[in-house]
Write a protein that holds these residues in place. Structure first.
Motif, PDB file in Angstrom:
ATOM      1  N   PHE A 187     -45.710  -4.497   2.639  1.00 47.81           N
ATOM      2  CA  PHE A 187     -44.832  -3.547   3.328  1.00 47.81           C
ATOM      3  C   PHE A 187     -45.588  -2.935   4.517  1.00 47.81           C
ATOM      4  O   PHE A 187     -46.536  -3.507   5.025  1.00 47.81           O
ATOM      5  CB  PHE A 187     -44.338  -2.501   2.320  1.00 47.81           C
ATOM      6  CG  PHE A 187     -43.174  -1.665   2.786  1.00 47.81           C
ATOM      7  CD1 PHE A 187     -42.056  -2.248   3.371  1.00 47.81           C
ATOM      8  CD2 PHE A 187     -43.189  -0.286   2.622  1.00 47.81           C
ATOM      9  CE1 PHE A 187     -40.981  -1.479   3.785  1.00 47.81           C
ATOM     10  CE2 PHE A 187     -42.126   0.491   3.034  1.00 47.81           C
ATOM     11  CZ  PHE A 187     -41.018  -0.102   3.616  1.00 47.81           C
ATOM     12  N   VAL A 188     -45.199  -1.767   4.950  1.00 45.19           N
ATOM     13  CA  VAL A 188     -45.732  -1.177   6.177  1.00 45.19           C
ATOM     14  C   VAL A 188     -47.223  -0.864   6.061  1.00 45.19           C
ATOM     15  O   VAL A 188     -47.959  -0.962   7.051  1.00 45.19           O
ATOM     16  CB  VAL A 188     -44.927   0.090   6.560  1.00 45.19           C
ATOM     17  CG1 VAL A 188     -45.515   0.755   7.794  1.00 45.19           C
ATOM     18  CG2 VAL A 188     -43.470  -0.275   6.825  1.00 45.19           C
ATOM     19  N   CYS A 189     -47.694  -0.502   4.877  1.00 42.91           N
ATOM     20  CA  CYS A 189     -49.125  -0.213   4.714  1.00 42.91           C
ATOM     21  C   CYS A 189     -49.963  -1.430   5.108  1.00 42.91           C
ATOM     22  O   CYS A 189     -50.913  -1.337   5.887  1.00 42.91           O
ATOM     23  CB  CYS A 189     -49.431   0.179   3.273  1.00 42.91           C
ATOM     24  SG  CYS A 189     -48.758   1.784   2.781  1.00 42.91           S
ATOM     25  N   ASN A 190     -49.608  -2.578   4.566  1.00 39.83           N
ATOM     26  CA  ASN A 190     -50.308  -3.818   4.898  1.00 39.83           C
ATOM     27  C   ASN A 190     -50.141  -4.160   6.372  1.00 39.83           C
ATOM     28  O   ASN A 190     -51.085  -4.619   7.039  1.00 39.83           O
ATOM     29  CB  ASN A 190     -49.761  -4.949   4.022  1.00 39.83           C
ATOM     30  CG  ASN A 190     -50.362  -6.293   4.368  1.00 39.83           C
ATOM     31  OD1 ASN A 190     -51.481  -6.619   4.015  1.00 39.83           O
ATOM     32  ND2 ASN A 190     -49.594  -7.101   5.099  1.00 39.83           N
ATOM     33  N   PHE A 191     -48.937  -3.947   6.907  1.00 50.20           N
ATOM     34  CA  PHE A 191     -48.637  -4.228   8.308  1.00 50.20           C
ATOM     35  C   PHE A 191     -49.566  -3.439   9.226  1.00 50.20           C
ATOM     36  O   PHE A 191     -50.187  -3.983  10.146  1.00 50.20           O
ATOM     37  CB  PHE A 191     -47.167  -3.879   8.587  1.00 50.20           C
ATOM     38  CG  PHE A 191     -46.677  -4.247   9.958  1.00 50.20           C
ATOM     39  CD1 PHE A 191     -46.033  -5.454  10.176  1.00 50.20           C
ATOM     40  CD2 PHE A 191     -46.826  -3.377  11.021  1.00 50.20           C
ATOM     41  CE1 PHE A 191     -45.571  -5.797  11.446  1.00 50.20           C
ATOM     42  CE2 PHE A 191     -46.369  -3.704  12.292  1.00 50.20           C
ATOM     43  CZ  PHE A 191     -45.734  -4.919  12.510  1.00 50.20           C
ATOM     44  N   VAL A 192     -49.666  -2.137   8.970  1.00 51.05           N
ATOM     45  CA  VAL A 192     -50.536  -1.277   9.781  1.00 51.05           C
ATOM     46  C   VAL A 192     -52.001  -1.655   9.603  1.00 51.05           C
ATOM     47  O   VAL A 192     -52.769  -1.723  10.578  1.00 51.05           O
ATOM     48  CB  VAL A 192     -50.306   0.206   9.420  1.00 51.05           C
ATOM     49  CG1 VAL A 192     -51.406   1.097   9.981  1.00 51.05           C
ATOM     50  CG2 VAL A 192     -48.944   0.667   9.933  1.00 51.05           C
ATOM     51  N   TYR A 193     -52.393  -1.923   8.371  1.00 50.91           N
ATOM     52  CA  TYR A 193     -53.794  -2.242   8.096  1.00 50.91           C
ATOM     53  C   TYR A 193     -54.216  -3.528   8.809  1.00 50.91           C
ATOM     54  O   TYR A 193     -55.307  -3.616   9.368  1.00 50.91           O
ATOM     55  CB  TYR A 193     -53.989  -2.375   6.589  1.00 50.91           C
ATOM     56  CG  TYR A 193     -55.430  -2.313   6.110  1.00 50.91           C
ATOM     57  CD1 TYR A 193     -56.446  -1.751   6.887  1.00 50.91           C
ATOM     58  CD2 TYR A 193     -55.756  -2.801   4.841  1.00 50.91           C
ATOM     59  CE1 TYR A 193     -57.753  -1.686   6.409  1.00 50.91           C
ATOM     60  CE2 TYR A 193     -57.057  -2.742   4.361  1.00 50.91           C
ATOM     61  CZ  TYR A 193     -58.049  -2.186   5.147  1.00 50.91           C
ATOM     62  OH  TYR A 193     -59.349  -2.123   4.676  1.00 50.91           O
TER      63      TYR A 193
END
Length: 238
Positions: A187-193
């Motif tokens: 999700f977005v956490c992985n995307f940003v990371y």
């Protein structure tokens, strides 16, 4: 030859706003209160607190804002008037040419909440895959798309250059219940990371993502204390 003392590390911290199923994101509260908290308590030796920013819980539609945050704390310390910043959306990577030696050691610490977690999770890596279980806050719901086009397929991973085992042992000695995770989700956490790790590699910096429990599992006071100890743990590894 005398001791030079702790090396100063500038740590920029981000959290997220609300998202589906989480109306009050604890990372938003932590990041918004962090500067006042450390002003009253003091920072550990070797730590300089940089920018504290709260990100929209969104992927591709928020890429330009993400890179403005990633770039913050760098621009003011460079003097090359010929630098050009290019913000590119549509799952592409935003690039900036910059002299690595014009700023000191720097780390971007990203905080995200894991709704069912009981402990803190230090994320070792991110994957070049965006498969969102629900739409992000801008309505985007990709399925098996690369986070960054042209950076390998969706099985491509990027690992933090932070010595994560040493950080984990530091926190363990301080009495915190944490673990090292090899899966930041899709999700977005992985995307940003993933974006942050790519950015950090190009700039010669470091990046680390940490998932925290909700306040209902670990209270706010304990979590604020944990973040300060985490800043010290990161600085101790430089």
């Amino acid at each position: 030859m005398g001791s030079e003392g702790p090396k100063s590390v500038r740590i920029n911290v981000t959290g997220f706003k609300k998202f589906h199923g989480v109306d009050a994101n604890p990372t938003e509260t932590i990041v918004k209160n962090l500067k006042n908290y450390v002003d009253s308590r003091g920072l550990p030796p070797g730590v300089t607190l940089g920018t504290c920013a709260v990100l929209e819980t969104a992927g591709d539609g928020a890429v330009s804002e993400l890179y403005k945050v990633l770039d913050s704390g760098i621009s003011s310390r460079t003097n090359s008037s010929n630098e050009k910043v290019v913000w590119v959306s549509q799952n592409s990577f935003a690039c900036r040419r910059i002299n690595h030696d014009t700023f000191g050691s720097s780390c971007r610490l990203h905080l995200g909440v894991s709704k069912g977690a009981l402990k803190f999770a230090l994320e070792r890596q991110a994957v070049n895959e965006a498969t969102f279980c629900s739409p992000d806050e801008l309505g985007w719901q990709p399925q098996q798309l690369p986070v960054i086009l042209g950076d390998g397929g969706i099985s491509q991973t990027r690992m933090t250059s932070c010595p994560i085992e040493a950080i984990f042992e530091f926190l363990k000695r301080k009495g915190y219940d944490a673990n090292i995770s090899n899966d930041a989700g899709r999700f977005v956490c992985n995307f940003v990371y993933y974006h942050s790790l790519k950015f950090a590699e190009q700039k010669g910096h470091k990046s680390l993502f940490v998932h925290i429990p909700p306040f209902s599992r670990v209270d706010e006071k304990t979590q604020m204390q944990f973040i300060v100890e985490l800043l010290e743990a990161i600085a101790s590894t430089y």
